[in-house]
Every structure is written in C-alpha cells, then in structure tokens.
Design an enzyme around this catalytic site. Structure first.
Site, mmCIF file in Angstrom:
data_model
loop_
_atom_site.group_PDB
_atom_site.id
_atom_site.type_symbol
_atom_site.label_atom_id
_atom_site.label_comp_id
_atom_site.label_asym_id
_atom_site.label_seq_id
_atom_site.Cartn_x
_atom_site.Cartn_y
_atom_site.Cartn_z
ATOM 1 N N CYS A 97 -1.822 1.055 16.944
ATOM 2 C CA CYS A 97 -2.571 2.114 17.161
ATOM 3 C C CYS A 97 -2.290 2.611 18.778
ATOM 4 O O CYS A 97 -1.734 2.164 19.605
ATOM 5 C CB CYS A 97 -3.811 1.234 16.683
ATOM 6 N N GLY A 118 -15.264 3.414 -16.551
ATOM 7 C CA GLY A 118 -13.884 2.570 -16.172
ATOM 8 C C GLY A 118 -13.955 2.022 -15.391
ATOM 9 O O GLY A 118 -13.481 1.497 -14.215
ATOM 10 N N CYS A 162 -10.397 -0.541 17.365
ATOM 11 C CA CYS A 162 -10.398 -0.754 18.795
ATOM 12 C C CYS A 162 -12.063 0.360 19.269
ATOM 13 O O CYS A 162 -12.260 0.525 20.202
ATOM 14 C CB CYS A 162 -9.703 -0.387 19.349
ATOM 15 N N HIS A 210 -14.987 2.253 -1.491
ATOM 16 C CA HIS A 210 -14.322 1.380 -0.829
ATOM 17 C C HIS A 210 -13.096 1.829 -0.095
ATOM 18 O O HIS A 210 -12.163 1.207 -0.270
ATOM 19 C CB HIS A 210 -13.839 0.961 -2.680
ATOM 20 N N CYS A 237 -7.359 1.633 13.057
ATOM 21 C CA CYS A 237 -6.993 0.211 13.598
ATOM 22 C C CYS A 237 -7.512 -0.851 13.160
ATOM 23 O O CYS A 237 -8.778 -0.541 12.266
ATOM 24 C CB CYS A 237 -7.252 0.304 14.949
ATOM 25 N N ASN A 250 -15.776 3.476 -21.660
ATOM 26 C CA ASN A 250 -14.894 2.191 -21.378
ATOM 27 C C ASN A 250 -14.211 1.787 -23.354
ATOM 28 O O ASN A 250 -15.382 1.427 -23.737
ATOM 29 C CB ASN A 250 -15.188 1.533 -21.087
ATOM 30 N N TYR A 262 1.101 -1.744 -0.086
ATOM 31 C CA TYR A 262 -0.579 0.038 -0.054
ATOM 32 C C TYR A 262 0.884 1.318 0.006
ATOM 33 O O TYR A 262 0.952 2.187 -0.433
ATOM 34 C CB TYR A 262 -0.750 -0.328 1.155
#
Ligand code: APR
Length: 255
Positions: A155, A195, A131, A119, A127, A221, A68
């Site tokens: 966290c 797309g 929590c 998304h 976290c 598209n 990521y």
C-alpha cells in the site's frame, strides 16, 4: 419448459421493476470457473475455501495473490455470454436491478446499468489494513514498477499488503450494497434468481426474504438448488440458453 417460460415471461411483463440475483452459474458459460468447480492445473491441489480468507492471505500473501492473478486472467479472457446479454436487454422493457455475488465484470460489460456487487470486484485492489477506511482502493496499475507476476504490492499509504477487493469467507459484505439488496428483496414483486446454489449467506437469504414478503421467485438453474423449493417457477436449464428465450418471450408479450 415452453409453458414455464411463457408463465415466467407473463409475470415479468406485468412488472415495472424486477430484481435479479445472480451467482457463479451465470458466468459459467463464459468460462469463469466457480469456486465449487474443481480447480485446474497448478491450482488443483488447493481448496479454494482455504485460499479465499484473510488468514490464508496473512499466512501466504504471495500464494493468495497469485491465485487471484490466475482468476483475473480468466476473467480478462472471458466474454459476456447470451445470459448476461439477455439480462441487459431486459432493460428495454423493465427497470432491472442486478444483485450479484460474482466478482467478475461480465454484467457490466454486457451493458446492465444497475448492478449491486455483493462480493466486491476481482479487478479492484485495496489495502489489507484498510488504512484510510474500508475500502482503501489502490490503483495497482499506477504503482511505479508494479508487476502482478511478482506478488502483491505494498500500500503506498501505509506499506501493508495490497489485496483483491473481494469479500472473503468470514468477512462482512459491503454495508450499503447489502442494505440496498435487502430493501429490494423486501419490496420486489418478482425476483429472478440465476445460477446460484443458495448456500453462501447472507446472499442466499435474499430469495427467501423476497418470497416471505410476497414476491414470486423465478429460478434459472440446470440443477436443483437450495432456492428451488421456494421458487414459484423453476426454469431448469443453463442461463445462456434459458435467459435469451425468456427475454424474447417478454418482448413478444409486450410487443
Ligand atoms: N446456468 C445457470 N446456472 C448454472 C449453470 C449454468 N450454465 N451451470 C451451473 N449452474 C448453477 C449450479 O447448478 C449451481 O447451483 O450455478 C450454481 C453455482 O453455485 P456456486 O458455485 O455455489 O456459486 P454461488 O452460488 O454464486 O456461490 C456463492 O460462494 O464461492 C463463493 O463468494 C463465492 O460468490 C460466491 C458464493
């Protein structure tokens, strides 16, 4: 294509509000790779569908965090492309609600004002244990000694790992976002779908729901997708080229 752009623009120009569903294709011309694109370099040997799960993160938090971090780097470098900009410009004439499956912030940076991120957002972190409730957002930049190159931080409330605030495979979408997107699909007269391959649920069902409830679906598209058979109009081309032409045609019709 010219005729189809004209027909699509006429449909749009008659609306006060439209719903736009976007997917990874709209950010492709900004250089943000889709999940289904082959991964580059270091990441080529991984299957993204096996990195984007809670189980993968539990197994190897560092690996998933680093992936990521790589993707965040691509998003930071990326700029909105003419497709994003055209959708923002459409707000000069109509109310536009963008329902997006993308976790980048390119619609926001292009100036669109009403965005429903289904998304999550790759630039946000939360976290892993939720929590303080879902989502427990964590401002990682504010954590003492935090270095994104050193793997996920902990966290500050409970000590669990911090993870990106995105929806992984097998996870629920944010409830309010999905509920609003569903209501919009049910009431839309026109849905512009840009797309997306239309294979990941539940987002993929929104154009079908809209069409069943009477909306005209306009698809942008370059390739056929699962949505194409439902589309009243398919504008076959990259969104960075098609959307500016479409929005210009809307402006000409309303001038
Ligand atoms: N302009 C418009 N569409 C394009 C372009 C372009 N320049 N280039 C490619 N596309 C189309 C492809 O033809 C394809 O149909 O964009 C679509 C991208 O499909 P996916 O990669 O499946 O992306 P998406 O539909 O957004 O995926 C849904 O799945 O990967 C997970 O959670 C992730 O949000 C994502 C979800």
């Amino acid at each position: 294509m010219l005729d189809q752009i004209h027909s699509a623009a006429s449909l749009l120009a008659r609306q006060r509000e439209i719903v736009v569903l976007t997917g990874a294709g709209v950010s492709k011309e900004s250089g943000v790779p889709t999940f289904r694109d082959a991964l580059d370099g270091l990441w080529a040997r991984y299957d993204p569908e096996q990195l984007a799960t809670a189980a993968a993160f539990e197994r190897d938090p560092r690996l998933v965090w680093d992936w990521y971090e790589y993707r965040r780097g691509l998003v930071r470098q990326a700029q909105p492309n003419p497709g994003h900009v055209a959708l923002a410009e459409l707000e000069r004439w109509l109310r536009v609600v963008i329902v997006t499956q993308n976790v980048d912030d390119l619609h926001q940076r292009a100036g669109s004002t009403d965005i429903i991120p289904l998304h999550g957002a790759i630039m946000r972190s939360k976290c892993f244990a939720a929590c303080l409730g879902e989502p427990t957002l964590i401002d990682v930049a504010g954590l003492a000694g935090f270095d994104p190159a050193q793997g996920p931080p902990r966290c500050p409330h409970c000590g669990a790992w911090v993870r990106p605030d995105v929806v992984w495979f097998g996870e629920m979408l944010p409830r309010d976002a999905l509920a609003r997107a569903t209501r919009l699909a049910q009431s839309a007269k026109v849905m512009l779908v840009v797309g997306t391959s239309g294979v990941v649920q539940p987002a993929a069902s929104l154009p079908f729901l809209a069409a069943r409830c009477g909306a005209a679906v306009i698809e942008v598209n370059p390739s056929r997708s699962e949505i194409t058979p439902t589309a009243a109009i398919w504008l076959a081309g990259p969104s960075g080229e098609v959307l500016p032409r479409l929005v210009q045609a809307v402006g000409e019709q309303l001038a």
